[in-house]
Scaffold this motif. Structure first.
Motif, PDB file in Angstrom:
ATOM      1  N   ALA A 198       0.990  -1.208  -0.132  1.00 12.08           N
ATOM      2  CA  ALA A 198       0.171   0.264   0.084  1.00 12.08           C
ATOM      3  C   ALA A 198       0.919   1.354   0.439  1.00 12.08           C
ATOM      4  O   ALA A 198       2.351   1.294   0.423  1.00 12.08           O
ATOM      5  CB  ALA A 198      -1.178   0.151   1.023  1.00 12.08           C
ATOM      6  N   THR A 199       0.229   1.576  -0.399  1.00 11.31           N
ATOM      7  CA  THR A 199       0.256   3.432  -0.353  1.00 11.31           C
ATOM      8  C   THR A 199       0.916   4.777   1.151  1.00 11.31           C
ATOM      9  O   THR A 199       0.089   4.879   1.286  1.00 11.31           O
ATOM     10  CB  THR A 199       0.415   4.026  -1.903  1.00 11.31           C
ATOM     11  N   GLY A 200       1.657   4.893   1.158  1.00 16.75           N
ATOM     12  CA  GLY A 200       1.667   5.270   2.867  1.00 16.75           C
ATOM     13  C   GLY A 200       3.110   5.752   3.539  1.00 16.75           C
ATOM     14  O   GLY A 200       4.340   5.594   2.505  1.00 16.75           O
ATOM     15  N   ASP A 201       3.124   6.063   4.503  1.00 17.84           N
ATOM     16  CA  ASP A 201       4.181   5.941   6.171  1.00 17.84           C
ATOM     17  C   ASP A 201       4.639   5.789   6.774  1.00 17.84           C
ATOM     18  O   ASP A 201       3.588   4.663   6.990  1.00 17.84           O
ATOM     19  CB  ASP A 201       3.907   7.376   5.836  1.00 17.84           C
ATOM     20  N   TYR A 202       5.947   5.066   6.577  1.00 19.85           N
ATOM     21  CA  TYR A 202       5.992   3.834   8.106  1.00 19.85           C
ATOM     22  C   TYR A 202       6.658   5.468   8.459  1.00 19.85           C
ATOM     23  O   TYR A 202       7.957   6.017   8.454  1.00 19.85           O
ATOM     24  CB  TYR A 202       6.969   3.348   7.470  1.00 19.85           C
ATOM     25  N   ARG A 203       6.232   4.711  10.586  1.00 16.15           N
ATOM     26  CA  ARG A 203       6.700   5.828  10.998  1.00 16.15           C
ATOM     27  C   ARG A 203       6.853   4.949  12.139  1.00 16.15           C
ATOM     28  O   ARG A 203       6.368   3.247  12.436  1.00 16.15           O
ATOM     29  CB  ARG A 203       5.741   6.196  12.097  1.00 16.15           C
ATOM     30  N   CYS A 204       7.808   4.977  13.326  1.00 19.70           N
ATOM     31  CA  CYS A 204       8.589   4.766  14.391  1.00 19.70           C
ATOM     32  C   CYS A 204       7.129   4.071  15.698  1.00 19.70           C
ATOM     33  O   CYS A 204       6.370   5.061  15.709  1.00 19.70           O
ATOM     34  CB  CYS A 204       9.184   5.672  15.227  1.00 19.70           C
ATOM     35  N   THR A 205       7.737   2.935  16.040  1.00 19.02           N
ATOM     36  CA  THR A 205       6.186   2.453  16.863  1.00 19.02           C
ATOM     37  C   THR A 205       6.014   3.204  18.268  1.00 19.02           C
ATOM     38  O   THR A 205       5.522   3.470  18.489  1.00 19.02           O
ATOM     39  CB  THR A 205       6.527   0.419  17.292  1.00 19.02           C
TER      40      THR A 205
ATOM     41  N   GLU B  56       6.851   7.791  16.950  1.00 22.97           N
ATOM     42  CA  GLU B  56       5.457   8.309  15.634  1.00 22.97           C
ATOM     43  C   GLU B  56       6.432   8.501  14.981  1.00 22.97           C
ATOM     44  O   GLU B  56       5.955   9.525  13.798  1.00 22.97           O
ATOM     45  CB  GLU B  56       3.868   8.596  16.168  1.00 22.97           C
ATOM     46  N   SER B  57       7.595   9.028  14.599  1.00 20.09           N
ATOM     47  CA  SER B  57       8.421   9.827  13.806  1.00 20.09           C
ATOM     48  C   SER B  57       8.352   9.194  12.493  1.00 20.09           C
ATOM     49  O   SER B  57       7.914   8.225  12.330  1.00 20.09           O
ATOM     50  CB  SER B  57       9.558   9.676  14.232  1.00 20.09           C
ATOM     51  N   LEU B  58       7.767   9.732  11.308  1.00 18.56           N
ATOM     52  CA  LEU B  58       8.385  10.084   9.932  1.00 18.56           C
ATOM     53  C   LEU B  58       9.613   9.376   9.774  1.00 18.56           C
ATOM     54  O   LEU B  58      10.414   9.485   9.935  1.00 18.56           O
ATOM     55  CB  LEU B  58       7.714  10.632   8.626  1.00 18.56           C
ATOM     56  N   LEU B  59      10.264   7.780   9.148  1.00 18.67           N
ATOM     57  CA  LEU B  59      11.125   7.138   9.206  1.00 18.67           C
ATOM     58  C   LEU B  59      11.381   6.684   7.446  1.00 18.67           C
ATOM     59  O   LEU B  59      12.630   7.342   7.208  1.00 18.67           O
ATOM     60  CB  LEU B  59      11.059   6.036   9.541  1.00 18.67           C
ATOM     61  N   PHE B  60       9.942   6.071   6.710  1.00 17.25           N
ATOM     62  CA  PHE B  60      10.275   5.442   5.394  1.00 17.25           C
ATOM     63  C   PHE B  60       9.131   6.258   4.637  1.00 17.25           C
ATOM     64  O   PHE B  60       7.872   6.124   5.418  1.00 17.25           O
ATOM     65  CB  PHE B  60      10.574   4.137   5.099  1.00 17.25           C
TER      66      PHE B  60
ATOM     67  N   ALA C 216      16.237   3.980   0.844  1.00 18.65           N
ATOM     68  CA  ALA C 216      16.257   5.101   2.012  1.00 18.65           C
ATOM     69  C   ALA C 216      15.294   5.498   2.628  1.00 18.65           C
ATOM     70  O   ALA C 216      14.375   5.001   2.832  1.00 18.65           O
ATOM     71  CB  ALA C 216      16.420   5.931   0.156  1.00 18.65           C
ATOM     72  N   PRO C 217      15.894   6.021   3.506  1.00 23.23           N
ATOM     73  CA  PRO C 217      15.105   6.570   4.274  1.00 23.23           C
ATOM     74  C   PRO C 217      14.620   7.925   3.993  1.00 23.23           C
ATOM     75  O   PRO C 217      14.664   8.340   3.021  1.00 23.23           O
ATOM     76  CB  PRO C 217      16.054   6.811   5.939  1.00 23.23           C
ATOM     77  N   VAL C 218      13.193   8.398   5.269  1.00 22.65           N
ATOM     78  CA  VAL C 218      12.842  10.064   4.601  1.00 22.65           C
ATOM     79  C   VAL C 218      14.137  10.776   5.109  1.00 22.65           C
ATOM     80  O   VAL C 218      13.990  11.922   4.034  1.00 22.65           O
ATOM     81  CB  VAL C 218      11.807  10.312   5.382  1.00 22.65           C
TER      82      VAL C 218
ATOM     83  N   ILE D 153      20.337   0.200  13.098  1.00 21.83           N
ATOM     84  CA  ILE D 153      19.546   1.726  12.496  1.00 21.83           C
ATOM     85  C   ILE D 153      18.583   2.164  13.346  1.00 21.83           C
ATOM     86  O   ILE D 153      17.787   1.305  14.296  1.00 21.83           O
ATOM     87  CB  ILE D 153      19.193   1.725  11.081  1.00 21.83           C
ATOM     88  N   ARG D 154      18.091   3.355  13.814  1.00 21.38           N
ATOM     89  CA  ARG D 154      17.594   3.197  14.819  1.00 21.38           C
ATOM     90  C   ARG D 154      16.762   4.895  14.972  1.00 21.38           C
ATOM     91  O   ARG D 154      17.155   5.840  14.263  1.00 21.38           O
ATOM     92  CB  ARG D 154      18.141   4.194  16.629  1.00 21.38           C
ATOM     93  N   CYS D 155      15.956   4.623  15.448  1.00 20.59           N
ATOM     94  CA  CYS D 155      15.008   6.300  15.077  1.00 20.59           C
ATOM     95  C   CYS D 155      15.362   7.249  15.503  1.00 20.59           C
ATOM     96  O   CYS D 155      16.165   7.456  17.050  1.00 20.59           O
ATOM     97  CB  CYS D 155      13.540   6.042  16.353  1.00 20.59           C
ATOM     98  N   ALA D 156      16.033   8.558  15.130  1.00 18.75           N
ATOM     99  CA  ALA D 156      17.050   9.679  16.081  1.00 18.75           C
ATOM    100  C   ALA D 156      16.153  10.612  16.846  1.00 18.75           C
ATOM    101  O   ALA D 156      16.666  11.299  17.823  1.00 18.75           O
ATOM    102  CB  ALA D 156      17.741  10.362  14.809  1.00 18.75           C
TER     103      ALA D 156
END
Length: 137
Positions: free
Chosen positions: A43-50, A53-57, A74-76, A96-99
């Motif tokens: 599906a089309t959309g955004d992948y966020r940190c569990t 909720e930061s936008l990642l991919f 690539a990440p966002v 890799i970690r959520c910044a």
């Protein structure tokens, strides 16, 4: 929860996350290959940190690498991801970690598609998918 989760205590993370989310995201665990709910998501959309909720991919960067985990080329942005040298298990890798909240996502490898040459191999449980139909803006 806001995107400023740098001050969240481990006790608060344990209350917010499921046992498996905590194991992977906060204790650098790994979900079993081919078991993640987002592996075959097209599906089309955004992948966020569990966790925060930061936008990642974004979905346009997702591809099927055949490795058993969701893969992105690539990440966002480079600012969205924190990179850490990982020499565990006798391997030389880059974790890799959520910044924003320091949640463990997976690893990045230099064997991705020609467009970037990178494969961001991410645990499904570390991500929340927001379908484009649900995204405002």
């Amino acid at each position: 929860m806001s995107n400023s989760d740098n001050k969240t205590s481990e006790q608060q993370w344990r209350q917010k996350l499921t046992k498996e989310e905590y194991r992977v995201c906060r204790e650098q665990g790994t979900e079993a290959p081919y078991s993640g709910k987002l592996l075959h998501n097209k599906a089309t959309g955004d992948y966020r940190c569990t966790c925060c909720e930061s936008l990642l991919f974004k979905s346009e960067n997702k591809y099927d690498s055949g490795c058993g985990w969701p893969s992105f080329d690539a990440p966002v942005s480079n600012e969205a991801i924190r990179y850490i040298e990982d020499n565990s298990y006798g391997m030389k890798r880059v974790e890799i970690r959520c910044a924003q909240c320091d949640s463990h996502l997976g690893h990045v490898f230099p064997d991705g598609p020609v467009s970037t040459g990178e494969r961001y191999c991410v645990n499904s449980i570390s991500l929340r998918f927001n379908d484009k139909m649900d995204i405002q803006n």
